[in-house]
Design an enzyme around this catalytic site. Structure first.
Site, PDB file in Angstrom:
ATOM      1  N   ARG A  71       7.808  89.725  12.283  1.00 33.44           N
ATOM      2  CA  ARG A  71       8.225  89.892  10.901  1.00 33.44           C
ATOM      3  C   ARG A  71       7.735  88.696  10.094  1.00 33.44           C
ATOM      4  O   ARG A  71       7.620  87.587  10.607  1.00 33.44           O
ATOM      5  CB  ARG A  71       9.747  89.985  10.811  1.00 33.44           C
ATOM      6  N   TYR A 197       2.845  95.695  12.563  1.00 31.71           N
ATOM      7  CA  TYR A 197       3.861  95.231  13.518  1.00 31.71           C
ATOM      8  C   TYR A 197       5.207  95.916  13.232  1.00 31.71           C
ATOM      9  O   TYR A 197       5.649  95.978  12.071  1.00 31.71           O
ATOM     10  CB  TYR A 197       4.017  93.696  13.451  1.00 31.71           C
ATOM     11  N   GLY A 198       5.888  96.333  14.268  1.00 25.88           N
ATOM     12  CA  GLY A 198       7.117  97.127  14.162  1.00 25.88           C
ATOM     13  C   GLY A 198       8.111  96.691  13.097  1.00 25.88           C
ATOM     14  O   GLY A 198       8.500  97.473  12.229  1.00 25.88           O
ATOM     15  N   GLY A 199       8.547  95.426  13.163  1.00 23.74           N
ATOM     16  CA  GLY A 199       9.586  94.966  12.244  1.00 23.74           C
ATOM     17  C   GLY A 199       9.179  95.065  10.779  1.00 23.74           C
ATOM     18  O   GLY A 199      10.025  95.125   9.888  1.00 23.74           O
ATOM     19  N   LYS A 206      14.949  97.264   9.745  1.00 27.64           N
ATOM     20  CA  LYS A 206      15.423  96.129   8.948  1.00 27.64           C
ATOM     21  C   LYS A 206      15.384  96.446   7.452  1.00 27.64           C
ATOM     22  O   LYS A 206      16.265  96.056   6.704  1.00 27.64           O
ATOM     23  CB  LYS A 206      14.574  94.892   9.240  1.00 27.64           C
ATOM     24  N   HIS A 226      23.978  93.331  10.882  1.00 29.87           N
ATOM     25  CA  HIS A 226      23.045  93.062  11.981  1.00 29.87           C
ATOM     26  C   HIS A 226      23.883  92.854  13.250  1.00 29.87           C
ATOM     27  O   HIS A 226      24.012  91.735  13.745  1.00 29.87           O
ATOM     28  CB  HIS A 226      22.245  91.812  11.619  1.00 29.87           C
ATOM     29  N   SER A 248      18.735  85.686  16.267  1.00 33.96           N
ATOM     30  CA  SER A 248      17.819  86.087  17.337  1.00 33.96           C
ATOM     31  C   SER A 248      17.804  85.023  18.440  1.00 33.96           C
ATOM     32  O   SER A 248      18.168  83.866  18.212  1.00 33.96           O
ATOM     33  CB  SER A 248      16.414  86.332  16.790  1.00 33.96           C
ATOM     34  N   CYS A 250      19.747  84.912  21.065  1.00 36.83           N
ATOM     35  CA  CYS A 250      21.080  84.572  21.569  1.00 36.83           C
ATOM     36  C   CYS A 250      21.602  85.646  22.525  1.00 36.83           C
ATOM     37  O   CYS A 250      22.785  85.676  22.854  1.00 36.83           O
ATOM     38  CB  CYS A 250      22.052  84.387  20.420  1.00 36.83           C
ATOM     39  N   LYS A 252      21.549  89.185  22.260  1.00 42.66           N
ATOM     40  CA  LYS A 252      22.282  90.313  21.677  1.00 42.66           C
ATOM     41  C   LYS A 252      22.083  91.594  22.489  1.00 42.66           C
ATOM     42  O   LYS A 252      23.049  92.289  22.806  1.00 42.66           O
ATOM     43  CB  LYS A 252      21.775  90.498  20.245  1.00 42.66           C
ATOM     44  N   THR A 253      20.821  91.901  22.820  1.00 41.09           N
ATOM     45  CA  THR A 253      20.569  93.125  23.582  1.00 41.09           C
ATOM     46  C   THR A 253      21.219  93.034  24.962  1.00 41.09           C
ATOM     47  O   THR A 253      21.745  94.024  25.475  1.00 41.09           O
ATOM     48  CB  THR A 253      19.050  93.398  23.678  1.00 41.09           C
ATOM     49  N   ASN A 254      21.221  91.830  25.559  1.00 37.94           N
ATOM     50  CA  ASN A 254      21.866  91.680  26.867  1.00 37.94           C
ATOM     51  C   ASN A 254      23.370  91.943  26.774  1.00 37.94           C
ATOM     52  O   ASN A 254      23.951  92.614  27.625  1.00 37.94           O
ATOM     53  CB  ASN A 254      21.644  90.270  27.426  1.00 37.94           C
ATOM     54  N   ASP A 277      21.589  96.585  17.725  1.00 39.33           N
ATOM     55  CA  ASP A 277      21.012  95.772  16.642  1.00 39.33           C
ATOM     56  C   ASP A 277      21.684  95.956  15.284  1.00 39.33           C
ATOM     57  O   ASP A 277      21.817  94.995  14.554  1.00 39.33           O
ATOM     58  CB  ASP A 277      19.511  96.087  16.528  1.00 39.33           C
ATOM     59  N   ARG A 402      24.030  79.638  19.051  1.00 35.20           N
ATOM     60  CA  ARG A 402      23.603  78.819  20.185  1.00 35.20           C
ATOM     61  C   ARG A 402      23.888  77.371  19.823  1.00 35.20           C
ATOM     62  O   ARG A 402      23.160  76.775  19.027  1.00 35.20           O
ATOM     63  CB  ARG A 402      22.111  79.067  20.385  1.00 35.20           C
ATOM     64  N   ASP A 498      29.246  87.793  33.019  1.00 36.62           N
ATOM     65  CA  ASP A 498      30.483  87.014  32.982  1.00 36.62           C
ATOM     66  C   ASP A 498      31.048  86.884  31.566  1.00 36.62           C
ATOM     67  O   ASP A 498      32.209  86.499  31.391  1.00 36.62           O
ATOM     68  CB  ASP A 498      30.248  85.635  33.604  1.00 36.62           C
TER      69      ASP A 498
HETATM   70  C1  OXD Z   1      15.133  91.056  14.919  1.00 38.84           C
HETATM   71  C2  OXD Z   1      14.908  92.302  15.652  1.00 38.84           C
HETATM   72  O1  OXD Z   1      14.154  90.358  14.598  1.00 38.84           O
HETATM   73  O2  OXD Z   1      15.892  92.987  15.948  1.00 38.84           O
HETATM   74  O3  OXD Z   1      16.303  90.745  14.625  1.00 38.84           O
HETATM   75  O4  OXD Z   1      13.749  92.655  15.917  1.00 38.84           O
HETATM   76 MN    MN Z   2      17.696  92.371  15.045  1.00 38.29          MN
END
Ligand code: OXD
Ligand code: MN
Length: 587
Positions: A71, A197-199, A206, A226, A248, A250, A252-254, A277, A402, A498
Site C-alpha cells: 500500500r 498491488y492488492g491493497g 481498505k 480494522h 500491522s 502484531c 492479527k491473522t494468527n 481484518d 507491540r 497461549d
Molecule cells: C493491512 C492489510 O495492511 O490487512 O492492514 O493488508
Molecule cells: Mn489490515
C-alpha cells in the site's frame, strides 16, 4: 450484457468507459465457467501461472511489478470538500482539482484492453447490513482476487441501486510517480490508478470497507473498524465473541485463527474465526453491539505462516488460492516463502521472477509483503456464523500493540470512555525487521491511522457517541500486549495459542465471572486469575508481565500529550480529561 438496468449504474459505467476507452466491456456474473475462462486467459498472457493442481487445486501464482508491492500511504488521498474534515493524518486535495488530475491519468488508459465490471457485496448478499459496489478494472488478476475476497456477480447486480459504491481501477503504466489511491467520500467514489498491488486495487477492502465505510458509519450511526472477529467457545458450549484491533505485524491473522493449547482443547475449548481484518459494527435491535465481517476471503501475509504459527491459515491456502510475490518452486510447481519450513527449494524463481536457490542465495526469495488470497470458507475454524445475515454479538473489544516494556500483558479499561482513550493511544514500537530506528513509538489509534476516511478526532467523537447509544450494553474494552521482553530482548509471554489464557480472563470479565485488581491504568487480573497450566510460565513471571512501571507511564503521558496536540481543538474533551485523570492516578 449488462447485469442491471439501473440507470445510475449504467450512466456511471458509460462515463468511465468514455474516459478510459476500453475495447470491450465484460460484466462479471460470478459463474465458475466465466472465472475459469478468465484464469485460462490470464495464464495464456503470463499474468498468472497455474500451480500443481494435485497438490494445490485451483491455485495460481502472480508477480506484481517490483515497484508495486505494498500500500502507498503517501499517495492515498481523502478528497472531501474541506481540508479540515480529512484531518491531520490524511492526505487531502480539493476534489475538483483531484478529479481533473485523475481524468488526465485515466484518459485512454484502457485502450486495447477490456474493462471488467465487477458487482460485489461487502457482507452477505441480502443482509440488511450488506453494502454493494462496482469495481471497474482492466486487470483479470483483480477480478480473480475480488471473486475470492468478496461476493460477486449476478445476485449482487440485482441488489444495486443508486447508492452503490463506485470504484474505478486502471493499471495504466504502473508508474509509481503517477500512482493515486483516491477516495471521494461525498460521492461514494474510489479511484485507483497505476498500481496492481492488492491493497491498492482490491477496492472492496481498505478503500471501501474501511475508508469509505468509516464515513458511512459516522453518518448512519455504525462503525467500520480494522478488527478481527473471534468466537470463543467454552467447555459449557457457550460461544462469546470479541473484536480486536492491532497495528500491522502484531499477529492479527494468527489471533483470528488461534488454536487453543492442549490443556484447553482437552477441556472442550474451541475458537471460531469470523473475520481476520475488518469488522462492521452496529447496534442491534437488542441494544447490543453486533459485528459482521464484510469480506469473503483472507488477504494474508505469507512469510512467517507455517504449520506452527498458524496451521489454520496455511490450511486455508491449499485450494482456490492466489499467491502473490512468493517463491515458485520449479521442482514440483508449488510455492514457498521464508518461514514456511526449513527446506527452501534450490530450483526456484524468486518474487522478482529471477532464478533463485534457497540454499545459496543471500537474498530473500519471497517479498516480505508477499500474500495469499484465500477463500474464508477454506479455513478449518471458520465460524458457523460466518454467513449469518445479522452477524455476531460482541462482548469485548480488544486493542493491542507491540510494546517492549510499557503496556502490561492485559488490562481492562475503567469504562467505555476510558476504553476509547485506550484505543486512541494505541502504539507499537518499531522492530529490527523494518528499516529505521528500533524502539521508536508509532501511534496508530484503533489501528485505523491509514484507514480512517475522515478527521481522526471526529472519529474518536463518533466512538464516544456510540458508547452513549450502547449505554449499559456496551462491550467492555481491553488492551493486550503479547510482546514484553526480558533484559536480553526475548519475548516473555509464549503468545500464539497461549493467548487464549488471556482471552479467557477477558471473556469472564465481560460476564462478571472473574476478579480484577485496580491499577492506575485500568483493571488487571490478579496472577491467580489466569490459567497457566502447561504454559511454562510461573506466577512470578506473570506478575512481572502485569507490572505497571509508573515512570515509564509518566513518559507515555508526555508522548500522548504531544500526539493529541496534533488534533487541536477538535480533540474530544472526554479524551483530554481521560489523559489528565491518568496523569493524576500515576502520581
Ligand atoms: C493491512 C492489510 O495492511 O490487512 O492492514 O493488508
Ligand atoms: Mn489490515
Amino acid at each position: 450484457m449488462a447485469l442491471t438496468q439501473n440507470r445510475a449504474v449504467l450512466d456511471w459505467i458509460d462515463k468511465m468507459a468514455a474516459m478510459t476507452q476500453p475495447d470491450q466491456i465484460v460484466w462479471i456474473d460470478g459463474s465458475e465457467a466465466q472465472l475459469e475462462d478468465l484464469r485460462a486467459q490470464a495464464v495464456a498472457t503470463g499474468e498468472i501461472e497455474k500451480l500443481n493442481q494435485e497438490k494445490l487445486p485451483g491455485c495460481y501464482l502472480h508477480r506484481t511489478a517490483v515497484n508495486d508491492v505494498a500500500r502507498v500511504e503517501d499517495r492515498t488521498f481523502i478528497c472531501c470538500e474541506k481540508k479540515e474534515d480529512a484531518g491531520p493524518t490524511n492526505n487531502w486535495m480539493d476534489p475538483k482539482e483531484m478529479y481533473a488530475k485523475l481524468e488526465g491519468l485515466y484518459a485512454g488508459a484502457m485502450k486495447g484492453r477490456t474493462m471488467y465490471v465487477i458487482p460485489y457485496s461487502m457482507g452477505v448478499v441480502g443482509s440488511p447490513f450488506a453494502k454493494y459496489g462496482i469495481e471497474l478494472t482492466d486487470s483479470i488478476y483483480v477480478v480473480l482476487n475480488m471473486a475470492i475476497m468478496t461476493r460477486v456477480g449476478t445476485a449482487v447486480a440485482e441488489k444495486l441501486d443508486e447508492n452503490f459504491i463506485k470504484g474505478l481501477h486502471a493499471k495504466a503504466d504502473i508508474d509509481p510517480e503517477k500512482r493515486y489511491i483516491v477516495h471521494f467520500p461525498q460521492d461514494n467514489t474510489i479511484m485507483s490508478v497505476n498500481s496492481g498491488y492488492g491493497g491498492n486495487v482490491l477496492l472492496g477492502k481498505k478503500c471501501f470497507a474501511l475508508r469509505i465505510a468509516s464515513c458511512l458509519g459516522r453518518d448512519e450511526g455504525w462503525m467500520a473498524e480494522h478488527m478481527l472477529i473471534l468466537g470463543i467457545q467454552n467447555p459449557a458450549g457457550e460461544v462469546r465473541y470479541l473484536a480486536a484491533a492491532f497495528p500491522s505485524a502484531c499477529g492479527k491473522t494468527n489471533l483470528a485463527m488461534l488454536i487453543p493449547p492442549a490443556h484447553y482443547r482437552e477441556k472442550g475449548w474451541k475458537v471460531w474465526c469470523v473475520g481476520d481484518d475488518i469488522a462492521w459494527l452496529r447496534v442491534g435491535e437488542d441494544g447490543r453491539l453486533w459485528a459482521m465481517n464484510p469480506e469473503y476471503g483472507f488477504f494474508g501475509v505469507a512469510p512467517g505462516t507455517n504449520d506452527k504459527s498458524n496451521p489454520n491459515a496455511l490450511a486455508s491456502t491449499q485450494k482456490g488460492t492466489i499467491f502473490t510475490n512468493v517463491v515458485h518452486n520449479l521442482d514440483d510447481n508449488t510455492v514457498w516463502w521464508e518461514g514456511l519450513d526449513k527446506n527452501p527449494p534450490e530450483n526456484a524463481v524468486d518474487w522478482k521472477g529471477n532464478p533463485w536457490n534457497g540454499k545459496t542465495s543471500a537474498e530473500k526469495g519471497a517479498h516480505p509483503n508477499s500474500r495469499f488470497t484465500a477463500p474464508a470458507l477454506n479455513c478449518p475454524c471458520i465460524s458457523p456464523e460466518f454467513e449469518s445475515a445479522q452477524g455476531v454479538p460482541i462482548s469485548a473489544i480488544v486493542f493491542g500493540g507491540r510494546r517492549a516494556k510499557t503496556a502490561p500483558l492485559v488490562y481492562q479499561s475503567r469504562d467505555w470512555e476510558h476504553g476509547v482513550f485506550v484505543g486512541s493511544i494505541m502504539a507499537s514500537e518499531t522492530t529490527a525487521a523494518a528499516a529505521g530506528a528500533v524502539g521508536v513509538v508509532r501511534r496508530d489509534p484503533m489501528a485505523m491511522l491509514p484507514f480512517c476516511g475522515y478527521h481522526m478526532a471526529d472519529y474518536w467523537q463518533h466512538w464516544l457517541d456510540m458508547g452513549k447509544t450502547l449505554g449499559g450494553k456496551a462491550p467492555k474494552i481491553f488492551n493486550v500486549n503479547w510482546f514484553r521482553t526480558d533484559e536480553e530482548g526475548r519475548f516473555i509471554w509464549p503468545g500464539f495459542g497461549d493467548n487464549l489464557r488471556v482471552l479467557e480472563w477477558i471473556m469472564k470479565r465481560c460476564f462478571d465471572e472473574a476478579g480484577a485488581a485496580e491499577t492506575p491504568i485500568g483493571f488487571e487480573p490478579k496472577a491467580e486469575d489466569i490459567d497457566l497450566e502447561g504454559s511454562g510460565i510461573d506466577r512470578a513471571t506473570l506478575e512481572g508481565l502485569l507490572g505497571v512501571d509508573k515512570a515509564l507511564w509518566k513518559e507515555e503521558v508526555q508522548g500522548i500529550r504531544e500526539f493529541y496536540g496534533k488534533f487541536g481543538d477538535k480533540l474530544p474533551q472526554g479524551l483530554a480529561q481521560e489523559l489528565e485523570a491518568l496523569d493524576k492516578r500515576l502520581d
